[in-house]
Design a protein around this motif. Structure first.
Motif: not given
Length: 125
Positions: A4-13, A27-38, A77-80
């Motif tokens: 897994x590789x994340x992208x898109x972070x940054x500084x925002x107001x 992900x394309x295999x359709x086998x995995x639940x995905x999640x975001x943590x912080x 192969x992307x989760x947003x």
């Protein structure tokens, strides 16, 4: 093995928006639940949102409901994670995770086997 590789972070107001992306090699295999943590400095990792393997169900932490939206495109192969109306309390390192179990509601770290390295999100004026 799923990578897994994340992208898109940054500084925002405050009040701004960001979209995080997580690329997963299987992900394309359709086998995995995905999640975001912080994780904010000095705090425990928090489950933000989860989505089932085919995107039919989602779950959110109360703190992000109606502001964040999780989605996925398995063909790419992307989760947003679309994040709107960002607040200083949303600051932290955001991690993508994948597993095979989805009990509903916000994700719990113990249910996920694969993790990305994280991307920093800073909400500040």
């Amino acid at each position: 093995q799923l990578q897994l590789e994340e992208s898109g972070g940054g500084l925002v107001q405050p009040g701004g928006s960001l979209t995080l992306s997580c690329t997963g090699s299987l992900f394309a295999a359709g086998l995995y639940t995905a999640a975001w943590f912080r994780q904010a400095p000095g705090k425990e990792r928090e489950g933000v949102s989860a989505i089932t393997s085919m995107g039919s169900s989602t779950g959110y932490a109360d703190s992000v409901k109606d502001r964040f939206t999780i989605s996925r495109d398995n063909a790419k192969n992307i989760v947003y994670l679309q994040m709107n109306d960002l607040k200083p309390g949303d600051t932290g390192v955001y991690y993508c995770a994948a597993g095979t179990f989805f009990p509903g509601g916000p994700p719990t770290a113990g249910d996920y086997d694969y993790w990305g390295q994280g991307t920093q999100v800073t909400v500040s004026s």
